[in-house]
Scaffold this motif. Structure first.
Motif, PDB file in Angstrom:
ATOM      1  N   TYR A  24       0.836  -1.201   0.000  1.00 38.18           N
ATOM      2  CA  TYR A  24       0.000   0.000   0.000  1.00 38.18           C
ATOM      3  C   TYR A  24       0.870   1.250   0.000  1.00 38.18           C
ATOM      4  O   TYR A  24       0.525   2.251  -0.588  1.00 38.18           O
ATOM      5  CB  TYR A  24      -0.951  -0.005   1.200  1.00 38.18           C
ATOM      6  N   VAL A  30       2.849  -5.934   1.820  1.00 38.60           N
ATOM      7  CA  VAL A  30       1.894  -6.841   2.466  1.00 38.60           C
ATOM      8  C   VAL A  30       2.029  -8.254   1.883  1.00 38.60           C
ATOM      9  O   VAL A  30       2.068  -9.243   2.623  1.00 38.60           O
ATOM     10  CB  VAL A  30       0.454  -6.315   2.297  1.00 38.60           C
ATOM     11  N   SER A  50      -2.752 -11.484  12.930  1.00 43.22           N
ATOM     12  CA  SER A  50      -3.522 -10.325  12.517  1.00 43.22           C
ATOM     13  C   SER A  50      -2.635  -9.317  11.776  1.00 43.22           C
ATOM     14  O   SER A  50      -1.503  -9.069  12.185  1.00 43.22           O
ATOM     15  CB  SER A  50      -4.120  -9.672  13.764  1.00 43.22           C
ATOM     16  N   GLY A  51      -3.117  -8.825  10.670  1.00 46.49           N
ATOM     17  CA  GLY A  51      -2.394  -7.797   9.917  1.00 46.49           C
ATOM     18  C   GLY A  51      -1.349  -8.363   8.968  1.00 46.49           C
ATOM     19  O   GLY A  51      -0.564  -7.613   8.384  1.00 46.49           O
ATOM     20  N   CYS A  52      -1.301  -9.718   8.817  1.00 42.08           N
ATOM     21  CA  CYS A  52      -0.254 -10.291   7.957  1.00 42.08           C
ATOM     22  C   CYS A  52      -0.615 -10.186   6.480  1.00 42.08           C
ATOM     23  O   CYS A  52       0.217 -10.401   5.611  1.00 42.08           O
ATOM     24  CB  CYS A  52       0.043 -11.732   8.346  1.00 42.08           C
ATOM     25  N   GLY A  53      -1.870  -9.874   6.154  1.00 47.17           N
ATOM     26  CA  GLY A  53      -2.235  -9.672   4.751  1.00 47.17           C
ATOM     27  C   GLY A  53      -3.242 -10.674   4.208  1.00 47.17           C
ATOM     28  O   GLY A  53      -3.436 -10.752   2.993  1.00 47.17           O
ATOM     29  N   LYS A  54      -3.889 -11.427   5.110  1.00 47.74           N
ATOM     30  CA  LYS A  54      -4.859 -12.438   4.633  1.00 47.74           C
ATOM     31  C   LYS A  54      -5.987 -11.767   3.854  1.00 47.74           C
ATOM     32  O   LYS A  54      -6.341 -12.167   2.754  1.00 47.74           O
ATOM     33  CB  LYS A  54      -5.456 -13.210   5.828  1.00 47.74           C
ATOM     34  N   THR A  55      -6.533 -10.708   4.453  1.00 51.10           N
ATOM     35  CA  THR A  55      -7.654 -10.019   3.816  1.00 51.10           C
ATOM     36  C   THR A  55      -7.232  -9.422   2.482  1.00 51.10           C
ATOM     37  O   THR A  55      -7.977  -9.474   1.499  1.00 51.10           O
ATOM     38  CB  THR A  55      -8.176  -8.911   4.759  1.00 51.10           C
ATOM     39  N   THR A  56      -6.024  -8.886   2.454  1.00 51.83           N
ATOM     40  CA  THR A  56      -5.525  -8.295   1.208  1.00 51.83           C
ATOM     41  C   THR A  56      -5.471  -9.363   0.117  1.00 51.83           C
ATOM     42  O   THR A  56      -5.902  -9.136  -1.022  1.00 51.83           O
ATOM     43  CB  THR A  56      -4.128  -7.682   1.444  1.00 51.83           C
ATOM     44  N   GLN A  87     -15.210 -10.770   7.461  1.00 51.32           N
ATOM     45  CA  GLN A  87     -14.933 -10.854   8.897  1.00 51.32           C
ATOM     46  C   GLN A  87     -15.998 -10.113   9.711  1.00 51.32           C
ATOM     47  O   GLN A  87     -16.487 -10.613  10.704  1.00 51.32           O
ATOM     48  CB  GLN A  87     -13.579 -10.204   9.148  1.00 51.32           C
ATOM     49  N   ARG A 687     -12.746  -0.023   0.139  1.00 46.78           N
ATOM     50  CA  ARG A 687     -11.966  -1.202   0.521  1.00 46.78           C
ATOM     51  C   ARG A 687     -12.819  -2.445   0.481  1.00 46.78           C
ATOM     52  O   ARG A 687     -14.034  -2.402   0.540  1.00 46.78           O
ATOM     53  CB  ARG A 687     -11.389  -1.011   1.924  1.00 46.78           C
ATOM     54  N   LYS A 690     -12.950  -4.621   5.018  1.00 44.20           N
ATOM     55  CA  LYS A 690     -13.215  -3.846   6.239  1.00 44.20           C
ATOM     56  C   LYS A 690     -12.713  -2.443   6.057  1.00 44.20           C
ATOM     57  O   LYS A 690     -11.971  -2.161   5.134  1.00 44.20           O
ATOM     58  CB  LYS A 690     -12.558  -4.488   7.436  1.00 44.20           C
TER      59      LYS A 690
END
Ligand SMILES: Nc1ncnc2c1ncn2[C@@H]1O[C@H](COP(=O)(O)OP(=O)(O)OP(=O)(O)O)[C@@H](O)[C@H]1O
Length: 690
Positions: A24, A30, A50-56, A87, A687, A690
């Motif tokens: 980003y 990410v 959390s925050g490792c980039g799964k959602t991305t 989520q 986005r 989330k």
């Protein structure tokens, strides 16, 4: 590590990600050359901190985000073949379960019989309460199960579930896993599940462990534990994370971030055509929303009515019963000593002409208060008891007589002692001019009252009253009435403001609500496109606006006597265009603002400059020339003039003042849409999850 990422021989990859890079900002990478293979007909547990980039990564898989480099290939070819559970809840909380299923059923193009059967199966499986229940009133677990139900509703080939068992009872969680496993075994469905309960993922066919933008390992849970010599998955993850950290520390090679010539193509080609089924589903959803929010609908309908009534009852009417003081040197205690005129007598021969003048003034809606001297009248002005006062000299009638009968030049050329003093017949006036409108109104009333009185004086003394008249004859006005009111000037402006800001408010409210709760993203991932959302919204918006406009027209043109001299159809067409422009502005505001607060500031911040610079509060011609040179460009300036030209001058579309408004409104609508497109493309403001 890489070897484990290769698809097992003979298996068909339902989701294959190769060399995926995404960042980003230049410092926050990410996805860092990630590889992932999800085999067809398997359950894939996707784990990572959390925050490792799964959602991305998931957002890139469903095509709502794009990779900087690398490739993603999917077995499914359309979004409607993906079932997605984000989520967060991403459901309209004010909807009933049945309404939610109905919306998604329409969106997925499901037949009503199929939808009914599917609902029954899923309600039983997920142990959902009565479908008449409002989602807001469900427990957290019930809400998540409803969300899962939506993802499963259309029986998709590929399921992407972000923490489906979070906050769910262990027994139910077990049955959900059983169902998902059965779906993959019996119906060859491919399922990607992210979960924080690492041990729960043991039930998956394969697991991908993600950290630092990479998949550390990807294999069946049993093989992962055996090959790493661990007895549970937590330990495997810890071991692999430690190995990754050591590898990074030992490696001196700095990985260069790839810069391919062109962006990787999305896994699912975006649809360019509009599906009217999707548009219809959006309309259905809006209907449910309006039905669930009756107080808001009532407010939206009442607002223009109340505003128009308030406007008509408060603005543009002449202030009446204005109090004005006077000192009459000719006669005191006027109520008792005045009005002793016999008919057919010259006012200048008998009685006091001043009484007649004061009487005429009261008929001009001025309330007179008598004071004995100038000092007390002045004090009354200081105490805000009167708006000013006038003084009539003691021998007023005699002086006026001289003014009327002895005004020939040879009389005036007499010696000073013999010449009549014309000034004695002047009525002297002192006004409180701190309120410009009231000050000018009193001046006007005084002039008019004096003219009436002066003509009556001439008439009573058998002199042609036309002598007393200012010799200007006002013929019928070419456009408008001979005595226009302020509201005639302001009605076009008020209508433009309402027509512009009501759709703007509605649009911003609707889109931000969808954006905020993740509803928009969920709909987009479910196969809806932004143009379809906008077309659906425009249809609903125009229906709402049509009712609002009807109410405003009834108040302004039926309840009050404003007139449309030109074509009413043309005036309505212009208002519709202004509504479109307001809606496009609302879309633009929702694209650049992420919160209601920011949108409110923007709406309010633009309201006053727009109202002032568009010549709504004050004629455009009175504006400073620097502002005038840009003011005409604003969205409501030319449209207001155009409406005024239609309503008050009766001009047709062929007149440049009229078509100018249409062009301006259309031009601004196109500008707002292009600006929105630019913001979405540049900012990626919407986005995914989330
Ligand atoms: N649109 C965005 N703009 C800037 N940064 C972003 C954006 N989306 C995600 N990020 C950042 O990218 C990183 C990965 O976010 P992502 O949501 O993909 O993580 P995640 O693994 O899904 O986290 P979680 O398990 O908490 O949901 C985070 O540091 C996040 O702040």
């Amino acid at each position: 590590m890489m070897g484990e990422c290769e698809p097992p021989p003979g298996s068909a990859g339902a989701v294959v990600v190769r060399g995926a890079y995404k960042r980003y900002t230049s410092s926050a990478v990410v996805l860092n050359g990630l590889n992932m293979t999800v085999e067809r007909g398997t359950v894939y547990g996707f784990l990572g901190p959390s925050g490792c980039g799964k959602t991305t990564l998931l957002s890139c898989i469903v095509g709502r985000n794009s990779l900087d480099a690398g490739s993603i290939s999917l077995m499914v070819k359309s979004r409607s073949n993906i079932g997605y559970m984000p989520q967060e809840l991403a459901l309209s909380k004010e909807f009933r379960i049945a309404e939610t299923m109905s919306y998604y059923g329409h969106l997925y193009g499901m037949d009503s019989a199929v939808l009914k059967k599917r609902k029954e199966e899923l309600y039983a499986l997920l142990d959902l309460p009565s479908e008449e229940k409002v989602i807001e009133k469900l427990s957290g677990g019930q809400q998540r199960r409803t969300s899962l139900c939506v993802a499963l509703l259309h029986d998709p080939e590929l399921l992407i579930l972000d923490e489906p068992t979070c906050g769910v009872d262990p027994l139910l969680s077990h049955s959900i896993w059983q169902h998902l496993m059965a779906l993959s075994r019996n119906y060859k469905k491919t399922i990607i599940i992210t979960t924080h309960y690492i041990e729960e993922a043991r039930q998956a066919d394969r697991i991908g462990l993600m950290r630092g933008g990479e998949i550390l390992a990807e294999n069946s849970p049993a093989q992962l534990m055996v090959s790493n010599g661990c007895d549970n998955l937590e330990k495997v993850f810890l071991l692999l994370s430690q190995k990754q950290a050591i590898t990074y520390d030992n490696s001196k090679i700095v990985k260069e971030y790839p810069k391919p010539k062109s962006k990787p193509s999305p896994p699912i080609k975006p649809r360019r055509t509009i599906s009217w089924g999707h548009v219809y589903s959006h309309i259905v959803k809006s209907y449910y929303w309006l039905a669930a929010n009756k107080p808001i609908v009532g407010f939206l309908m009442m607002l223009p009515i109340v505003q128009c009534f308030l406007f008509q009852l408060t603005v543009g009417r002449d202030p009446d019963e204005l109090q004005m003081g006077f000192i009459n040197g000719e006669v005191t205690n006027w109520k008792e000593n005045c009005f002793d005129f016999a008919n057919e007598t010259c006012y200048l021969d008998y009685g006091f002409a001043s009484c007649k003048f004061l009487d005429t003034l009261t008929r001009r809606n001025v309330k007179l208060v008598e004071y004995p001297d100038e000092l007390s009248a002045r004090n009354a002005v200081r105490q805000n008891a009167v708006w000013g006062f006038l003084r009539i000299n003691s021998n007023y009638t005699a002086a006026l007589r001289d003014r009327v009968f002895n005004s020939r030049i040879e009389v005036l050329e007499l010696s000073e002692e013999d010449a009549p003093d014309m000034g004695v017949s002047d009525v002297k006036v002192w006004l409180d001019m701190s309120n410009q409108y009231i000050g000018y109104l009193l001046q006007r009333n005084l002039y008019f009252a004096y003219q009436d009185f002066y003509r009556d004086v001439h008439l009573s003394c058998d002199i042609n009253p036309d002598v007393a008249k200012i010799p200007i004859k006002w013929e019928d006005a070419i456009y408008g009435s001979n005595s226009p009111t302020f509201s005639e000037f302001a009605v076009p402006a008020i209508l433009q403001l309402f027509e512009f800001y009501l759709p703007m408010m509605f649009t911003v409210g609707a889109i931000l609500m969808e954006k905020r709760e993740g509803l928009l993203e969920r709909s987009l991932i479910s196969g809806m496109t932004l143009p379809e959302v906008l077309v659906g919204h425009a249809i609903v918006q125009f229906l709402v606006l049509a009712v609002q406009t009807l109410f405003m027209m009834l108040v302004l043109y039926v309840a009050f006597d404003n007139v449309i001299r030109g074509s009413a159809a043309l005036a309505l067409a212009l208002l519709a265009l202004v509504g479109l422009c307001g809606m496009c502005y609302g879309i633009f505001v929702s694209a650049i603002c992420d919160s209601d607060q920011a949108a409110t500031y923007m709406g309010l911040g633009s309201f006053f400059p727009l109202a002032m610079l568009s010549g709504m509060v004050w004629p455009f011609e009175g504006m400073h020339w620097t502002l005038r040179s840009v003011g005409w460009l604003l969205p409501l300036t030319m449209t207001t003039e155009s409406y005024r030209s239609i309503a008050q001058r009766g001009w047709s579309l062929s007149h440049h003042m009229v078509y100018g408004g249409f062009i301006s409104s259309l031009g601004w609508s196109i500008f707002f849409i292009l600006a929105t497109y630019f913001v979405i493309v540049v900012n990626k403001s919407i986005r995914l999850l989330k």
